[in-house]
Design a protein around this motif. Structure first.
Motif, PDB file in Angstrom:
ATOM      1  N   LEU A   1       0.796  -1.229   0.000  1.00  0.00           N
ATOM      2  CA  LEU A   1       0.000   0.000   0.000  1.00  0.00           C
ATOM      3  C   LEU A   1       0.825   1.274   0.000  1.00  0.00           C
ATOM      4  N   ASN A   2       2.142   1.148   0.107  1.00  0.00           N
ATOM      5  CA  ASN A   2       3.006   2.316   0.231  1.00  0.00           C
ATOM      6  C   ASN A   2       2.960   3.206  -1.007  1.00  0.00           C
ATOM      7  N   ASP A   3       2.961   2.587  -2.182  1.00  0.00           N
ATOM      8  CA  ASP A   3       2.991   3.358  -3.430  1.00  0.00           C
ATOM      9  C   ASP A   3       1.579   3.706  -3.867  1.00  0.00           C
ATOM     10  N   ARG A   4       0.997   4.731  -3.219  1.00  0.00           N
ATOM     11  CA  ARG A   4      -0.380   5.101  -3.542  1.00  0.00           C
ATOM     12  C   ARG A   4      -0.484   5.700  -4.936  1.00  0.00           C
ATOM     13  N   GLY A   5       0.661   6.083  -5.522  1.00  0.00           N
ATOM     14  CA  GLY A   5       0.649   6.629  -6.876  1.00  0.00           C
ATOM     15  C   GLY A   5       0.895   5.577  -7.939  1.00  0.00           C
ATOM     16  N   MET A   6       0.887   4.298  -7.530  1.00  0.00           N
ATOM     17  CA  MET A   6       1.127   3.224  -8.490  1.00  0.00           C
ATOM     18  C   MET A   6       0.127   3.279  -9.636  1.00  0.00           C
ATOM     19  N   ILE A   7      -1.142   3.500  -9.290  1.00  0.00           N
ATOM     20  CA  ILE A   7      -2.182   3.642 -10.304  1.00  0.00           C
ATOM     21  C   ILE A   7      -2.473   5.123 -10.458  1.00  0.00           C
ATOM     22  N   ASN A   8      -2.313   5.634 -11.662  1.00  0.00           N
ATOM     23  CA  ASN A   8      -2.540   7.045 -11.929  1.00  0.00           C
ATOM     24  C   ASN A   8      -3.269   7.197 -13.258  1.00  0.00           C
ATOM     25  N   PRO A   9      -3.716   8.402 -13.605  1.00  0.00           N
ATOM     26  CA  PRO A   9      -4.473   8.574 -14.848  1.00  0.00           C
ATOM     27  C   PRO A   9      -3.740   8.095 -16.103  1.00  0.00           C
ATOM     28  N   ASN A  10      -2.402   8.065 -16.069  1.00  0.00           N
ATOM     29  CA  ASN A  10      -1.647   7.648 -17.248  1.00  0.00           C
ATOM     30  C   ASN A  10      -1.639   6.135 -17.450  1.00  0.00           C
ATOM     31  N   ASN A  11      -1.766   5.382 -16.356  1.00  0.00           N
ATOM     32  CA  ASN A  11      -1.677   3.923 -16.499  1.00  0.00           C
ATOM     33  C   ASN A  11      -2.923   3.171 -16.045  1.00  0.00           C
ATOM     34  N   GLU A  12      -3.925   3.897 -15.593  1.00  0.00           N
ATOM     35  CA  GLU A  12      -5.102   3.245 -15.000  1.00  0.00           C
ATOM     36  C   GLU A  12      -5.764   2.249 -15.951  1.00  0.00           C
ATOM     37  N   LEU A  13      -5.938   2.628 -17.212  1.00  0.00           N
ATOM     38  CA  LEU A  13      -6.579   1.734 -18.171  1.00  0.00           C
ATOM     39  C   LEU A  13      -5.715   0.507 -18.470  1.00  0.00           C
ATOM     40  N   LEU A  14      -4.392   0.695 -18.435  1.00  0.00           N
ATOM     41  CA  LEU A  14      -3.489  -0.438 -18.671  1.00  0.00           C
ATOM     42  C   LEU A  14      -3.606  -1.468 -17.556  1.00  0.00           C
ATOM     43  N   TYR A  15      -3.657  -0.995 -16.305  1.00  0.00           N
ATOM     44  CA  TYR A  15      -3.813  -1.928 -15.188  1.00  0.00           C
ATOM     45  C   TYR A  15      -5.207  -2.556 -15.181  1.00  0.00           C
TER      46      TYR A  15
END
Length: 264
Positions: free
Chosen positions: A132-146
């Motif tokens: 949970l540390n990397d809260r920026g792991m999912i962001n608008p640039n990669n959200e659809l990819l994940y």
């Protein structure tokens, strides 16, 4: 004196489709978040309760809870020891603190039951903080990819899942290249050093006629499966399907995650 956790607004989720990892007992971790206070996870990692801060609007915090449970599930999918079947999370119970301090159960879902096959045990707090540390792991640039990765992983057929993952990797590593071709996968694996070390991705001599070059293991099995389908060779297909195990898929997910981060 701090208020007991059970007297705070909270949402409980159940997680299924992830085995291979376990925590050393129940774990409670405080969150550095303006809306969410803490998260509580049981040792089997199939039940998660997220506690909401008192001063925060309950309905406003629901999206943050949804985002957090999604990140946790995605992080588990990406974990090296996780065995992933059909990953999903389900809202099991939603509890809101009323104005007079009572806890009201707004909704109660059905708990997802899952079988467990434990292979690796981790310190709970350390494991969760890493997840949970990397809260920026999912962001608008990669959200659809994940989201695409998550959708692929929910496919119950192992071979179909593998082929879809390979195609996803091929799309990622071919962006900006003159042509979408399999050598882009091989080049990316070498560029990122996945072909080196004790756990290096192996290479195989291609089975293409009149050709003599090495293919990375992902490309090799992808092509072998395609050839078996083209030849309508069921026995060959079944033999290859036995090689598409969780270890191979986990390694492919690792490379895909690296490609997503490299892409954005």
């Amino acid at each position: 004196m701090d208020e007991p956790l059970e007297e705070k607004s909270h949402i409980t989720y159940s997680i299924s489709g992830i085995t291979g990892v376990k925590l050393k007992g129940v774990t409670h971790v405080n969150l550095l978040d303006k809306n969410l206070e803490s998260v509580y996870v049981n040792e089997s990692l199939n039940k998660v309760t997220i506690f909401i801060k008192d001063e925060v609007d309950f309905h406003q915090a629901l999206k943050e809870c949804e985002r957090l449970i999604y990140q946790l599930l995605l992080s588990l999918i990406l974990h090296k020891d996780a065995i992933v079947d059909i990953p999903q999370y389900n809202e099991e119970e939603k509890n809101q603190k009323s104005e007079n301090g009572d806890i009201i159960t707004i909704s109660s879902g059905i708990s997802i039951k899952s079988s467990l096959s434990i292979t690796s045990i981790y310190d709970g707090e350390e494991f969760l903080e890493e997840m949970l540390n990397d809260r920026g792991m999912i962001n608008p640039n990669n959200e659809l990819l994940y989201r695409r990765l998550y959708s692929i992983m929910k496919n119950p057929d192992q071979v179909t899942k593998y082929l879809a993952l390979y195609e996803f990797l091929l799309d990622l590593v071919s962006k900006g290249k003159p042509k979408k071709e399999q050598k882009n996968v091989t080049e990316f694996i070498k560029f990122k050093g996945f072909d080196k070390g004790m756990n290096s991705i192996p290479y195989h001599t291609t089975r293409r006629k009149n050709m003599n070059f090495k293919e990375d293991t992902f490309t090799y099995y992808r092509n072998e499966i395609a050839h078996a389908e083209f030849e309508n060779n069921f026995s060959k297909y079944e033999g290859l399907a036995g090689n598409i195990n969780s270890k191979l898929i986990n390694r492919l997910i690792e490379v895909i995650n690296c490609a997503i981060r490299h892409e954005v």
